[in-house]
Every structure is written in structure tokens, then in C-alpha cells.
Design an enzyme around this catalytic site. Structure first.
Site, PDB file in Angstrom:
ATOM      1  N   HIS A  68      42.128  45.488  38.908  1.00  0.00           N
ATOM      2  CA  HIS A  68      41.967  44.047  38.755  1.00  0.00           C
ATOM      3  C   HIS A  68      40.786  43.753  37.851  1.00  0.00           C
ATOM      4  O   HIS A  68      39.907  44.584  37.656  1.00  0.00           O
ATOM      5  CB  HIS A  68      41.753  43.367  40.109  1.00  0.00           C
ATOM      6  CG  HIS A  68      40.549  43.866  40.850  1.00  0.00           C
ATOM      7  ND1 HIS A  68      40.540  45.050  41.553  1.00  0.00           N
ATOM      8  CD2 HIS A  68      39.310  43.351  40.998  1.00  0.00           C
ATOM      9  CE1 HIS A  68      39.359  45.232  42.106  1.00  0.00           C
ATOM     10  NE2 HIS A  68      38.588  44.215  41.782  1.00  0.00           N
ATOM     11  N   CYS A 125      31.321  42.901  45.135  1.00  0.00           N
ATOM     12  CA  CYS A 125      31.767  43.871  44.147  1.00  0.00           C
ATOM     13  C   CYS A 125      31.676  43.240  42.764  1.00  0.00           C
ATOM     14  O   CYS A 125      31.489  42.025  42.652  1.00  0.00           O
ATOM     15  CB  CYS A 125      33.194  44.340  44.434  1.00  0.00           C
ATOM     16  SG  CYS A 125      34.458  43.045  44.281  1.00  0.00           S
TER      17      CYS A 125
END
Length: 711
Positions: A67, A233
Site C-alpha cells: 500500500h 507506520c
């Protein structure tokens, strides 16, 4: 969610098109391109690869979630592929058979990110993943993921490939940024975020009631162990929320209350201070810096990467409980994230040292640019004797250009005076985080006082960081733990750094700095040309990377000496740094057929980037063809550096490209040196690409990159 994924974005036989993670990402991305969700396939895949390079996206249980955020994504999109043989995405337990490619626009709004984060949490539900493995059509898979159809009935839940230990009882997707208390009721789902079928929803309880329940003081024997956690993240879409879900589930299984603050792309809601105060321990599962981490100081802390929060939450909970039992208080956030300067534990000392130095340089550059350009403007307006002007506090004439020049020079001088302290302070920050700032700045100021200059700042920063790291490892008595970050560490570390800088290493470094300055000032002939070649090669080798920054910082550090030799070095460095993007722009203009359409579009922007002394403008070309572009750039940079030194060109400004040409000594010859290097690099690139016989690529054009001020 139904708008994010359709049957056309599902491939239940991904093995037929892909046997590697790169091929899988390309196959799924091509489906996005076909639907108009992605405007530039290669540009998008480059962003996916860059995200993958930060951290593998494979998860235990046979899941891969490549992603990224990308300017080439037109709307939030999700593609799903299923591979019977499995594709390696770097998970510890083996290949992934369920692959989700998540594409988020660079400016995706909070609502879309909330939906994607809900999906990320749902991937921790074994019922959901088991159902995905059993669907027979793409339409069924899309409907299941979108939450529009019930999961198909399945026999006894099979073991997930790779062996997941996640409990089978599913939880409801939660609002990503709202903290939850395990063992109690979960918060309701975000309005507008669709529920994915197969998830059971518990009764609703307000956040206020949860916080009150956590902060009340029950009887000692009834009180559970309490943990607060932060997950984050680099992209802030998937791993952030998966780690939160995993920690919450593990806490529930262990009878531990876990409240998680998810610092994701959709923003974050800070944990209530009362919740933090009542907690017995802290877990940081992050790959970007934890925001406001000083809130958690004085508590037992486990600090790990975000994937550890997903893969081994029970172990992290056990570890923080053991620390609490021992009274082991770790300064909050002492493990720097991969995005920060210190690097991963497995990296060698040389790699860590490079990152520490780069941390200092990156914070120093804005001071250099502001202060140096103000000084240069002062010289340009008021002449080279403007440094002898009296203080503008004592003498300032509003209608006198010389007074305004003096004002610019004196403000710039003050800004430039922060160069060495900021360098030292943020080297120490890269090593030891915030506790390193005070001794680092103190050591840098001492380096200025004793005239140790740039080298003294480097030494002071490294010493300050090392001292703080040593103090943080010491076992501290309980009464002192609360005052460690604000009193003990700054006091002890500043005293030690001051002692070492004033009485031990300061004098030798000051002598070395003086000798280096004298050598630069006396450079002439072959010596000057050789130095120009070396600096030109360094500036063009990694195009804005560590070696480029070393050469640039060396030149900027010499400006403070104010000598003719240091001004020549600065001129050579800036000239060489302008060559790579200008050369790529020229090459794409004269032989566009050798470059892809995207590269030709980037070439237009490279004219501006090169003229502005932004060497990074050549990175897209080097990334696509490093073996031809980088040697060509280095050759042109060496020619320009040598010619600049041979012509005796000087520069008093640390940045600015062609916009500070009036401030350059021997400006015509300086431009000639840049033109010569640009021609050499462009010619070599065209020659090497011509020998390969590359032809234009019909790929869609990439939008022109944003200009960032960097050397």
C-alpha cells in the site's frame, strides 16, 4: 467501501499473472489503471516499491498488504488477489495467499482513510480471512470486502496458511483514533464506515464511561494491569490499525486493559492524561516518530517496530509487565524509529553514524540558507566592507541603502551563528532523541566559543549523544525517575560535555580547524583543481544523499571563516550540484526519443530544479537507469568543480543557484564551468542510452515534481 472495490478489481487466480510481490503489485495495479483509478502505472508502482522498501508488508497468517499514498492515485482504491501457491511479502511465517493492494491519493480525506483503517483491523479477524479463502467468484469477494453480503458458510474453520494464533472471536471495527479499553464494551463503528460481514458488534458505551472506568481505583486485588499503547507506520493506513487491533485482542485474552492511540493518516486523538497517569506500562509499536511521547515519561516502556505489535502482541504485553515488576523505567521513546536518525538495531555502526550526521545536517540547512543568503544580500547591497558597519541599534538611516545592507548582514550573521550549535544539537537528537538537545546545543556553542568551528560541532554532537545514551542505560532510583528528562539528564550531560569540550578535545579540534582553514585559503593551481574534482564527484554521486551532504556541509562550514579559499570551495560545490538535473533536462530536450514520456515530463521540471541548485531533480532519472545516469552526472560534476576552482570563482551565499549570480566572483566564467559540465553529462547520457538503443515509452506523463529546497 463499495466504491473502492469492485469485481473488476479482484483476481482470484493471481498465480497466473504473478509469482513475485512486484509482479503481484503490477497485476493488481493494472486493474486500477484500467478503471481510471491510477493515472500513471510506473509512477504508482515506484511509490509502492518505495513504501515496501521501508518495511515489508507481509503479515503472519498469509496476508500481504502492499500500500502507499501516491499522487498518481485519482481516488481511494482497493484491489484484492488470491494466490494458491502464495507470494512472498516478507512475513516471518511464509508466503501470503491473500493480497490487498491499497491505493490512497496523496490528499485522501479522513473518511476514506477511516474506511481503509477499518479494513486493516478486519484483516486481523480469522473469520473474515477464512471467508475470503472460500469465495468462488470475484463478485462475492468484492461484496464480502465491501460488507455488502454475508460471508458464505464454511465448515470447521481451517488452519490459516502460515499458522495464525489470532483468536477466532471477531471484534467490531472501531473508530481508528478512539481509544478502547479491553474487557469492556467497544465503541460504535464510525458513521459512514461500512461494516464488513462476519463481525459481531458489542453494546455501545461512551468514551467518557470507558475513561472513568479506567481511572477509578478499585480494590487492589480486583485491579487489572493497565497498558497504554501508541501505534504508527509510515503510510498510516494499514499497519497502524492492525497493530492496535492485535494489541487490544491480546490484552483481552490476557486479562489486561489495553488502550491504544492510533497515530494514523486520518489524524489521532490523544489519550486522556488521566488514562496515561493510571497506566502501569507503555507499548510503542511504531515506524515513524511517536508524537508528544514525553507524555509517557516515567513508566515502564517497550519500544518496538509496528510489525512486532501485529505479530507478537502477547510477548510485548508480557515484556512490559516484567519491566513493571522489576521497576525498570525506560525513557519514553528511546528506540528511534526507522524514519528517525539512529536506524535499526541490526544496522552497522557506520550506517548509524551516517544517519546521525545526516540528522544534524538536515536541521542545519534552513539556518544556512536563511543566514547565508541574508549575509550575501548584505554584501551585494552594501559592498564587501559591510561587515565593518556599526550595529543598526546604534546607527540606522531609513533612507540609506547601506543601513539596510547592514541590517540584512547583521540579521544573517546571527542566523548563521546558529549553524554549529544546531548541527551539534540535532546530531545528539538523532542519537538520543530529545534528551540529547540540551547538551548538544551547549557543546555546539562551546565549539563556536573556542573557535573549533564545524569540526568542533560534529564532535560536540557525537559526544553529547553518547553521554545521554550512557546515562539512559543507568539504573535510576525510583525517586529520581520523574525528574530525569527535565533535570538530571540535562544537568549531568551538559556538565560532562562542557568539561570534555573546554578541557580535553576542544583545543586540538580548534587547531585542526585553523589548519584546515589556512590550507583552503592557500589553495592554488593543481591542488585547487584536484579539490574541485573531488567535491564535484561527491556532489553528483548520490544526488542529494549522504555523500552529497558531506561535501555541501564541508563547504558551508568554511563560509564562517570568511576566507577566499572557503568562498572558492562553496562556488565549486554549488556549481557541481547544479549539473545533474540540468544535464538530464538538456538530454531529454535534444534526444527525447531515448527517454520515456514520464522522463521527458520530469526533464521540464529539471531545468528549474537545476537552476535552483536542487540536485535531487536528477533522482528520477538515476532511479530508472543508475548505471548510465550516475557515472555521466559524476563526470560532468568533476569537470565543473575543476573549472570553477581553476577560474578562481568565489561564492559567499550557501544556496540559490543562478539567483545569486550577482554575488559570485567571476560570474561569466562560473556560468561557463556549469555549461561545460552540463554538456559533458548530457552527452554521456545520450551516448550510453543510444548504445543501448532505448526507445520512448508510451506511459502516461508523470506530474512535475514539487520543488523542495535541498542541496
Amino acid at each position: 467501501m463499495s466504491q473502492m472495490i469492485t469485481a473488476e478489481l479482484v483476481d482470484l487466480e493471481l498465480d497466473l499473472a504473478a509469482n513475485s510481490k512486484e509482479a503481484a503489485a503490477r497485476s493488481l495495479a493494472e486493474r486500477m489503471v484500467a478503471l481510471g483509478r491510477v493515472s500513471d502505472l510506473e509512477g504508482f508502482l515506484a511509490d509502492v516499491a518505495a513504501r515496501e522498501a521501508q518495511m515489508p508488508t507481509g503479515l503472519d497468517g498469509g496476508i500481504g498488504i502492499p500500500h502507499c499514498r501516491s499522487a498518481h492515485v485519482t481516488e481511494p482504491t482497493l484491489a484484492f488477489g488470491r494466490s494458491a501457491a502464495g507470494i512472498d511479502f516478507g512475513a516471518p511465517d511464509g508466503p501470503a495467499d491473500l493480497i490487498f493492494l491499497i491505493a490512497a491519493p496523496a490528499g485522501a480525506d479522513d473518511a476514506h482513510l477511516t474506511i481503509l483503517s477499518s479494513l486493516a483491523r478486519q484483516l486481523m479477524d480469522t473469520d473474515f480471512t477464512t471467508a475470503l479463502r472460500s469465495v468462488s467468484t470475484a463478485a462475492q469477494a468484492a461484496a464480502l470486502i465491501a460488507g455488502e453480503a454475508a460471508e458464505p458458510e464454511t465448515p470447521q474453520t481451517p488452519k490459516i496458511p502460515g499458522g495464525s494464533d489470532t483468536p477466532d472471536t471477531p471484534d467490531t471495527p472501531d473508530t481508528p483514533d478512539t481509544p478502547e479499553i479491553q474487557g469492556g464494551s467497544q465503541t460504535p463503528q464510525t458513521p459512514g464506515a461500512p461494516e464488513i460481514q462476519g463481525s459481531s458488534q458489542t453494546s455501545q458505551t461512551s468514551d467518557t464511561a470507558e475513561i472513568q472506568d479506567l481511572t477509578e481505583t478499585p480494590t487492589p486485588e480486583a485491579r487489572p494491569f493497565r497498558i497504554v499503547a501508541v501505534t504508527s507506520c509510515p503510510t498510516g493506513i494499514a499497519h497502524t490499525y492492525m497493530a492496535a487491533e492485535s494489541l487490544e485482542k491480546a490484552g483481552h485474552a490476557e486479562g489486561v486493559e489495553v488502550v491504544v492511540e492510533t497515530q494514523g493518516s486520518a489524524g489521532f486523538t490523544r489519550l486522556d492524561p488521566a488514562v496515561i497517569a493510571a497506566a502501569d506500562g507503555v507499548v510503542f509499536a511504531h515506524d515513524v516518530p511517536v508524537r508528544d511521547k514525553e507524555r509517557f515519561a516515567g513508566k515502564p516502556t517497550v519500544d518496538v517496530g509496528v510489525k512486532a505489535g501485529i505479530n507478537r502482541p502477547a510477548q510485548l504485553i508480557a515484556e512490559v509487565r516484567e519491566k513493571a515488576a522489576r521497576g525498570d523505567i525506560t525513557a519514553a521513546g528511546t528506540r528511534p524509529s526507522p524514519v528517525e536518525a539512529a536506524g535499526e538495531p541490526g544496522e552497522g555502526y557506520g550506517t548509524k553514524l551516517r544517519k546521525w550526521l545526516m540528522s544534524g545536517v538536515s536541521y542545519m540547512v534552513p539556518f544556512v540558507a536563511a543566514g547565508g543568503l541574508l549575509i550575501a544580500l548584505g554584501f551585494a547591497i552594501g559592498g564587501y566592507k559591510i561587515n565593518e558597519a556599526p550595529s543598526v541599534m546604534e546607527h540606522f538611516v531609513w533612507t540609506d541603502a547601506t543601513s539596510w545592507a547592514a541590517l540584512l548582514f547583521q540579521v544573517g550573521g546571527l542566523a548563521f551563528g546558529f549553524l554549529v550549535p544546531v548541527l551539534a544539537g540535532y546530531i545528539a537528537y538523532g542519537m538520543a532523541d530529545r534528551p540529547g538537545l540540551v547538551p548538544g546545543f551547549v557543546g555546539g556553542a562551546i565549539a563556536v566559543t573556542i573557535k573549533a568551528g564545524f569540526l568542533g560541532g560534529l564532535a560536540a554532537g557525537l559526544i553529547a549523544g553518547a553521554v545521554v545514551m550512557a546515562i539512559q542505560k543507568a539504573r535510576i532510583p525510583a525517586p529520581l525517575r520523574g525528574i530525569m528528562p527535565v533535570v538530571v539528564i540535562p544537568l549531568v550531560s551538559s556538565a560532562l560535555v562542557g568539561f570534555l569540550m573546554f578541557l580535553v578535545i576542544g583545543a586540538p579540534i580548534a587547531k585542526l580547524q585553523s589548519a584546515l582553514t589556512s590550507w583552503l585559503n592557500g589553495l592554488s593551481g593543481a591542488n585547487a583543481i584536484t579539490l574541485g574534482v573531488v567535491l564535484g564527484l561527491m556532489m553528483c554521486f548520490d544526488l542529494g544523499g549522504p555523500l552529497n551532504k558531506v561535501a555541501y556541509t564541508f563547504a558551508v562550514g568554511g563560509l564562517a571563516a570568511g576566507t577566499d579559499g572557503s568562498f572558492k570551495v562553496m562556488a565549486a560545490v554549488m556549481a557541481a550540484g547544479m549539473v545533474p538535473p540540468l544535464a538530464m533536462a538538456l538530454a531529454t530536450t535534444v534526444r527525447g526519443s531515448l527517454f520515456t514520456r514520464t522522463e521527458r515530463e520530469n526533464g521540464k521540471a529539471a531545468w528549474v530544479l537545476g537552476a535552483s541548485f536542487i540536485t535531487e531533480g536528477a533522482i528520477p532519472f538515476a532511479a530508472a537507469d543508475p548505471l548510465r545516469v550516475i557515472p555521466s552526472a559524476m563526470a560532468g560534476g568533476a569537470v565543473t568543480g575543476a573549472l570553477s576552482m581553476a577560474f578562481g570563482c568565489t561564492l559567499r551565499a550557501p544556496h540559490g543557484g543562478i539567483f545569486v549570480i550577482p554575488l559570485i566572483g567571476n560570474a561569466f566564467l562560473y556560468l561557463l564551468a556549469i555549461a561545460a559540465g552540463t554538456a559533458v553529462s548530457a552527452s554521456l547520457v545520450v551516448l550510453l542510452k543510444g548504445l543501448r538503443g532505448q526507445s520512448a515509452d508510451p506511459a502516461p506523463a508523470m506530474p512535475e515534481p514539487k520543488v523542495a529546497v535541498a542541496a
